[in-house]
Design an enzyme around this catalytic site. Structure first.
Site, mmCIF file in Angstrom:
data_model
loop_
_atom_site.group_PDB
_atom_site.id
_atom_site.type_symbol
_atom_site.label_atom_id
_atom_site.label_comp_id
_atom_site.label_asym_id
_atom_site.label_seq_id
_atom_site.Cartn_x
_atom_site.Cartn_y
_atom_site.Cartn_z
ATOM 1 N N LYS A 54 1.321 -1.204 0.281
ATOM 2 C CA LYS A 54 -0.354 0.362 -0.013
ATOM 3 C C LYS A 54 0.842 0.923 0.221
ATOM 4 C CE LYS A 54 -3.900 -1.209 2.593
ATOM 5 N NZ LYS A 54 -4.142 -2.022 3.896
ATOM 6 N N GLN A 98 -5.098 -1.211 9.633
ATOM 7 C CA GLN A 98 -4.747 -1.951 9.661
ATOM 8 C C GLN A 98 -5.831 -3.615 10.323
ATOM 9 O OE1 GLN A 98 -3.911 -3.458 6.646
ATOM 10 N NE2 GLN A 98 -4.269 -5.494 7.325
ATOM 11 N N ASP A 121 -10.646 3.156 3.986
ATOM 12 C CA ASP A 121 -11.596 1.515 4.051
ATOM 13 C C ASP A 121 -13.118 1.283 3.882
ATOM 14 O OD1 ASP A 121 -9.566 -0.421 3.951
ATOM 15 O OD2 ASP A 121 -9.527 -0.376 6.538
#
Ligand code: NAP
Length: 294
Positions: A54, A98, A121
Site C-alpha cells: 500500500k 489494518q 476503508d
C-alpha cells in the site's frame, strides 16, 4: 469454453495511472497533496506485506503516506489517541487501521473513532449506513474493486443474477449493497446456505469471498458466467513451498466461465487501486472540490 482472464494487475495499473494524473493536477491547481495514514498493530506477516504494498502504491501515485507501527501489546487508549491525532491532522485525508487487531483492542470502537470523512476503508457505521440507504459515502475497497472488475466484462450489471458467497462486513455485505445499487438481482450465500452449488449455478455474476482454498468447483458455474475470486489462501505447493490460491478452483472453473479473475493478480491489486481512489475522493470532499471522475 475457456474463460477470458480478467487481468486485475493491468486494470489496476491503468486506474493508478489516472489517479496519479489527477493528484498532479490537484497539486498544481489547489496545492493539495492527498495523504493517507496507515496504522499497523503488531507484526502479522500478511499485514506487513499488505502495508508495504500500500505504502509503495501511495508514493507512486504522488500521495503522502504516513505509516504508524504500534507494538502488538499496545493499549486501546493509546491506539484511540493516535486515531484522534490523525483525525485532527490536516495533511491526513485518509486513515486506515489494518485489521485484524489484537484481542485487547475492540476493533469496532477503533473503527467508530475514525472521522467518517477520512474512513478510506469504508467500515465506519456512518459510511455503512450511507451505503445501505443509497447516499454518497466512502465504500469499502475490495467490494468496489470487485464491481469495477465485473464492469470490465459487463458495461451494465442491470438485471444480472449476482451471487455473493460470504457475508462479512468487509467484503460480502458491502459488495451485495454495491451490486444492488447497480440494479443486479442479488443473492448472498453463506455457510448455512442449502445446496450452495445450485445457488451458484443461477449466477451470471459469481463472487467468492469465503476464505477456503479452491472451494468453488467447475460444475457450480453457469456456462459463460463471470467469476470474481476474492479469496487469498496460503497452501503448500510443490516441494512444500507455500503458494497463494483463491476460493475458486481456477483450472476447472476456467473451462466453464466466460470470464474469471486470477489469484494472485485479480482482486488484490485492484483493492489497492481502490484505496488510492478513496483517498483521492476523501481529499477532494474535505477541500470542497468535486469528486474525481475517473
Ligand atoms: P470472513 O470474514 O471469514 O467471511 C467468510 C464468509 O464466508 C462468511 O460469511 C462465511 O459464512 C462464508 N463461508 C465460510 N465457509 C463457507 C462455506 N463452506 N460455504 C459457504 N459460505 C461459507 O472472510 P472475509 O474477510 O470476507 O474474506 C474472505 C476471503 O477474501 C478470504 O480469503 C480473505 O483473505 C479474502 N480477502 C481478500 C481481499 C483482497 O484484497 N483480495 C480483501 C479482503 C479479504 P458465515 O457468515 O455463515 O460464517
Amino acid at each position: 469454453m475457456t474463460a477470458r482472464i480478467i487481468d486485475g494487475k493491468t486494470i489496476a495499473a491503468n486506474l493508478r495511472g489516472k489517479i496519479a494524473g489527477e493528484v498532479a493536477r490537484l497539486q498544481a491547481a489547489h496545492r493539495l497533496v492527498p495523504g493517507i495514514a496507515v496504522v499497523q498493530v503488531g507484526d502479522n506477516p500478511a499485514s506487513s506485506v499488505y502495508v508495504r504494498t500500500k505504502s509503495k502504491a501511495v508514493a507512486e501515485a504522488g500521495m503522502r503516506a504516513f505509516d504508524h507501527k504500534l507494538a502488538d501489546n499496545v493499549g486501546e487508549a493509546e491506539l484511540l489517541a493516535l486515531v484522534a491525532k490523525l483525525n485532527a491532522d490536516e495533511q491526513v485525508n485518509g486513515i486506515l487501521v489494518q485489521l485484524p487487531l489484537p484481542p485487547q483492542i475492540d476493533s469496532q470502537k477503533v473503527i467508530a473513532a475514525i472521522d467518517p470523512a477520512k474512513d478510506v476503508d469504508g467500515f465506519h457505521p456512518l459510511n455503512t449506513g450511507r451505503q445501505a440507504t443509497g447516499l454518497a459515502g466512502l465504500v469499502p475497497c475490495t467490494p468496489l474493486a470487485c464491481v469495477i472488475l465485473a464492469k470490465t466484462v459487463h458495461a451494465s450489471l442491470e438485471g444480472l443474477e449476482a451471487v455473493v458467497i460470504g457475508r462479512s462486513n468487509i467484503v460480502g455485505k458491502p459488495l451485495a449493497q454495491l451490486l444492488l445499487a447497480q440494479n443486479a438481482t442479488v443473492t448472498i450465500a453463506h455457510s448455512k446456505t442449502r445446496n450452495l452449488a445450485a445457488v451458484c449455478r443461477r449466477a451470471d455474476l459469481l463472487f467468492a469471498a469465503i476464505g477456503r482454498p479452491e472451494y468453488v468447483r467447475g460444475d457450480w458455474i453457469k456456462p459463460g458466467a463471470t467469476v470474481i475470486d476474492v479469496g487469498i489462501n496460503r497452501v503448500a505447493g510443490d516441494g512444500g513451498k507455500p503458494r497463494i490460491v483463491g476460493d475458486v478452483a481456477f483450472a476447472e472453473v476456467a473451462q466453464v466461465a466466460g470470464a474469471l479473475t486470477p489469484v494472485p493478480g485479480g482482486v488484490g491489486p485492484m483493492t489497492i487501486a481502490c484505496l488510492l481512489l478513496n483517498t483521492l475522493t476523501a481529499a477532494c470532499a474535505q477541500k470542497g472540490l468535486p469528486a474525481p471522475n475517473l
